[in-house]
Scaffold this motif. Structure first.
Motif, PDB file in Angstrom:
ATOM      1  N   VAL A 442     -26.158   0.545 -53.225  1.00 23.95           N
ATOM      2  CA  VAL A 442     -26.634   0.699 -54.549  1.00 23.95           C
ATOM      3  C   VAL A 442     -26.622  -0.836 -55.418  1.00 23.95           C
ATOM      4  O   VAL A 442     -27.751  -1.260 -56.007  1.00 23.95           O
ATOM      5  N   THR A 443     -25.655  -1.630 -55.246  1.00 21.55           N
ATOM      6  CA  THR A 443     -25.349  -2.999 -55.951  1.00 21.55           C
ATOM      7  C   THR A 443     -26.294  -3.749 -55.509  1.00 21.55           C
ATOM      8  O   THR A 443     -26.720  -4.617 -56.252  1.00 21.55           O
ATOM      9  N   ILE A 444     -26.740  -3.781 -54.422  1.00 22.63           N
ATOM     10  CA  ILE A 444     -27.873  -4.582 -53.834  1.00 22.63           C
ATOM     11  C   ILE A 444     -29.195  -4.263 -54.070  1.00 22.63           C
ATOM     12  O   ILE A 444     -29.826  -5.307 -54.837  1.00 22.63           O
ATOM     13  N   GLN A 445     -29.504  -3.006 -54.101  1.00 21.89           N
ATOM     14  CA  GLN A 445     -30.835  -2.511 -54.476  1.00 21.89           C
ATOM     15  C   GLN A 445     -31.303  -2.528 -55.642  1.00 21.89           C
ATOM     16  O   GLN A 445     -32.364  -2.606 -56.275  1.00 21.89           O
ATOM     17  N   LYS A 446     -29.922  -2.550 -56.697  1.00 16.00           N
ATOM     18  CA  LYS A 446     -30.384  -2.691 -58.136  1.00 16.00           C
ATOM     19  C   LYS A 446     -31.392  -3.917 -58.484  1.00 16.00           C
ATOM     20  O   LYS A 446     -32.027  -4.117 -59.454  1.00 16.00           O
ATOM     21  N   ARG A 447     -31.058  -5.031 -57.778  1.00 15.32           N
ATOM     22  CA  ARG A 447     -31.842  -6.107 -57.911  1.00 15.32           C
ATOM     23  C   ARG A 447     -33.411  -6.113 -57.803  1.00 15.32           C
ATOM     24  O   ARG A 447     -34.165  -6.902 -58.234  1.00 15.32           O
ATOM     25  N   ASN A 459     -34.471   5.014 -58.942  1.00 13.83           N
ATOM     26  CA  ASN A 459     -33.111   4.868 -58.941  1.00 13.83           C
ATOM     27  C   ASN A 459     -32.541   4.570 -57.526  1.00 13.83           C
ATOM     28  O   ASN A 459     -31.328   4.558 -57.307  1.00 13.83           O
ATOM     29  N   ASN A 460     -33.301   4.995 -56.494  1.00  8.63           N
ATOM     30  CA  ASN A 460     -32.977   4.703 -55.101  1.00  8.63           C
ATOM     31  C   ASN A 460     -31.887   5.805 -54.676  1.00  8.63           C
ATOM     32  O   ASN A 460     -30.977   5.467 -53.663  1.00  8.63           O
ATOM     33  N   ALA A 461     -31.848   6.830 -55.223  1.00  9.78           N
ATOM     34  CA  ALA A 461     -30.869   8.023 -54.986  1.00  9.78           C
ATOM     35  C   ALA A 461     -31.632   9.231 -54.855  1.00  9.78           C
ATOM     36  O   ALA A 461     -32.097   9.815 -55.736  1.00  9.78           O
ATOM     37  N   TRP A 462     -31.012  10.104 -53.875  1.00  6.98           N
ATOM     38  CA  TRP A 462     -31.245  11.568 -53.916  1.00  6.98           C
ATOM     39  C   TRP A 462     -29.652  12.179 -53.868  1.00  6.98           C
ATOM     40  O   TRP A 462     -28.665  11.654 -53.537  1.00  6.98           O
ATOM     41  N   GLY A 463     -29.684  13.520 -53.932  1.00  7.35           N
ATOM     42  CA  GLY A 463     -28.614  14.319 -53.822  1.00  7.35           C
ATOM     43  C   GLY A 463     -28.950  15.276 -52.509  1.00  7.35           C
ATOM     44  O   GLY A 463     -29.966  15.407 -51.929  1.00  7.35           O
ATOM     45  N   MET A 464     -27.889  16.128 -52.248  1.00  6.07           N
ATOM     46  CA  MET A 464     -28.049  16.459 -50.813  1.00  6.07           C
ATOM     47  C   MET A 464     -29.303  17.658 -50.906  1.00  6.07           C
ATOM     48  O   MET A 464     -29.999  17.972 -50.066  1.00  6.07           O
ATOM     49  N   PRO A 465     -29.353  18.321 -52.269  1.00  4.27           N
ATOM     50  CA  PRO A 465     -30.679  19.202 -52.062  1.00  4.27           C
ATOM     51  C   PRO A 465     -31.696  18.865 -51.886  1.00  4.27           C
ATOM     52  O   PRO A 465     -32.777  19.338 -51.176  1.00  4.27           O
TER      53      PRO A 465
END
Length: 598
Positions: A442-447, A459-465
């Motif tokens: 995450v800290t890399i992709q925030k750039r 925001n490059n994030a999913w949850g399990m659902p």
């Protein structure tokens, strides 16, 4: 409100807790307070409430919460908290008298150290190889019995038959049966090595020889696999006749393929026990450094630069057949190499860093060793998985949580199935080794910024659902429950078992770790690394939901379950348990001899 009575009751029941000031853990505070705990929160020296008599001048109180915290702190005094939640593992020794501390000490080999994890990988592989050898031995025994029956029947047939042509056809069928038998035996073993990428501690030369050997073998295998995967292998050969001048034809020489075939066949003979392994190691497959460099350049020219080979018309078909024949054996002798891919890319990962910082992707042997040696920090080289499962063409990995507890003379390991899915920003390709494509932290992709029309969240994030819904959409609705998560738990159980003798045994100690997992194209689970002190920051709304649930379940395990083993542990599932009641509590904290890590 009777503050003194509240503190007195908390003292009697062992419910005074302290949370490190540098660590914001709202869910930990909330879960403990709900269970009747009182926080012993140290106050800054300049707090206006430190000198106030709580029985007087209530009209001067502007912040009731801060005022209560000061009063409770003053009543509690400097006694050791019953429960301490600290931000750094170095703080482990600050609370020797506390009943619960969220850190464990690992004086032996530590699975959170990237170099030590190599040792865990090797030991786990030894365990898996022994299991596979046992299965293979059993399968071979059953096959020998079956083959003896077939041979007896064949002997009767040969006696009754005088037709030489029929006998030859029958013998060919027997040969085909033997080949099918070998493949069936090899298909029967677990081949779980593919779930742990090969890693090497090459900085101080401890693993440099092993790294070189595997890197060079990877070059040879990569060329054969690459050519075999092409729609038409024949197109990769520039054919010329007897009247043509080969020097005038642009293309690679067949001599390079001869070297490559020699390397692969020699290593197969070693695996089959036909050649002594030490002979191959010492003689380096009987190739000089110049010839190994030739193979490396051939790999670069073929896989990267897409250069073809020039071949006489009479030899073209022979080399095409050799490629297909050798490529057919690779999955049986090196099942993990399919996931490795053809490009032979390695990750250089700093041992003392996290969050993706300092990771370098390289695909040249000399450059990998040179960069690792020139850096001031210690690196390991880890094989890059070149065939990851992609979601909408983008690479991702899974952050999952692993938990170790020591309570009631039981060493236990737990796994939590609430995960965050971390995406890279741009479409996956091996044509470039840029971090916005290959490093999913995450800290890399925030750039980087995702394209606005992308199907994935900014925001490059999913949850399990979200992940489970995607699996259902591609026709794999049960793959997580039936295949992926069971594999995760199995690998973690091996690590927990091996870590027991490397940990300092002390009741009331526990720690949560962040595990990063990769899923391959064919839905195999690969452990990338295990992180100590994983970030608990709410980077996205997904992180907030997942972390709040995980931390809430941590308290369920270490407080509720430790007192009553019928209590709920939330979504934490126990995957390993080891009794250590034979260790006298007077000897705790207890350390095993470092000579007996395993």
């Amino acid at each position: 409100m009777d503050y003194e009575r509240r503190v007195s009751l908390a003292n009697e029941s062992g419910k005074i807790f302290r949370v490190s000031e540098s660590y914001d853990a709202p869910m930990i505070r909330q879960a403990l307070i709900e269970r009747g705990f009182i926080e012993q929160k140290a106050q800054p020296y300049n707090s206006v409430y430190l000198n106030i008599n709580y029985a007087l001048e209530c009209n001067r109180i502007k912040n009731v919460q801060e005022y209560e915290q000061v009063i409770l702190y003053k009543i509690c005094g400097n006694r050791a908290p019953d429960f301490a939640w600290v931000s750094r593992h170095e703080h482990y020794y600050l609370y020797p008298d506390s009943m619960c501390v969220n850190r464990i000490q690992i004086p032996g080999l530590s699975f959170v150290n990237k170099a030590d994890l190599c040792c865990y990988v090797d030991k786990i592989q030894e365990i898996l190889d022994n299991e596979d050898a046992h299965r293979m031995e059993k399968c071979e025994t059953e096959s020998q019995i079956s083959q003896e029956t077939v041979t007896d029947a064949d002997d009767e047939y040969e006696t009754a038959s005088d037709d030489e042509e029929d006998n030859q056809v029958k013998n060919n069928k027997k040969g085909e049966t033997n080949m099918a038998l070998v493949k069936r035996i090899r298909a029967g073993v677990s081949n779980e090595a593919i779930k742990l990428p090969r890693s090497y501690d090459i900085v101080y030369n401890s693993d440099e020889a092993a790294f070189k050997k595997n890197f060079r073998l990877g070059c040879a295998l990569g060329v054969v696999m690459f050519l075999n995967e092409q729609p038409n292998i024949e197109d990769w050969f520039i054919e010329y006749g007897e009247d043509d001048d080969p020097s005038q034809i642009v293309g690679q020489r067949l001599k390079a393929l001869d070297f490559i075939f020699h390397v692969i066949v020699t290593n197969i003979r070693v695996l089959e026990g036909q050649i002594d392994k030490s002979h191959v190691d010492e003689r380096n497959c009987e190739l000089s450094e110049a010839e190994w460099l030739y193979i490396s350049r051939t790999h670069q020219n073929t896989v990267r630069d897409k250069k073809k080979f020039k071949a006489p018309a009479a030899l073209k078909d022979i080399y095409v057949s050799r490629i297909k024949y050798v490529a057919e054996d690779i999955p049986y002798y090196w099942p993990e190499r399919w996931h490795d891919g053809c490009n032979n890319i390695y990750l250089l990962k700093p041992c003392d860093s996290g969050n993706g910082y300092g990771i370098i992707l390289l695909d040249a042997e000399r450059k990998i060793i040179s960069v690792a040696r020139c850096q001031k920090r210690k690196y390991i080289a880890q094989k890059y998985i070149e065939r990851p499962l992609l979601i909408y063409g983008v690479k991702f990995d899974i952050r999952q949580y692993f938990f170790i507890t020591m309570h009631n003379n039981k060493f236990r390991a737990w796994a939590h199935d609430a995960c965050t899915i971390k995406f890279a920003t741009d479409q996956f390709t091996l044509d470039t080794l840029a971090e916005n494509i290959h490093i999913t932290n995450v800290t890399i992709q925030k750039r980087f910024t995702r394209k606005p029309d992308d199907k994935l969240p900014k925001n490059n994030a999913w949850g399990m659902p979200d992940l489970l819904a995607y699996f259902a959409a591609i026709g794999k609705p049960n793959i997580w429950e039936t295949t992926l998560y069971p594999a995760i738990k199995k690998i973690l159980s091996y690590i927990a078992e091996l870590s027991f003798r490397n940990c300092e045994i002390m009741n009331g100690r526990f720690e949560i770790f962040g595990c990063d997992w990769l899923i391959t194209e064919d839905f195999k689970t690969v452990l990338i690394e295990i992180n100590r002190s994983p970030s608990m920051d709410y980077y996205t709304p997904i992180h907030k939901v997942v972390l709040e649930e995980v931390l809430s379940d941590v308290i369920r395990v270490v407080i509720d379950y430790a007192k009553d083993e019928t209590s709920s542990t939330g979504r934490f599932e126990m995957i390993f348990e080891k009794d250590y009641s034979w260790i006298d509590t007077a000897l705790m904290p207890y350390r095993f001899s470092l000579d007996s890590n395993w």
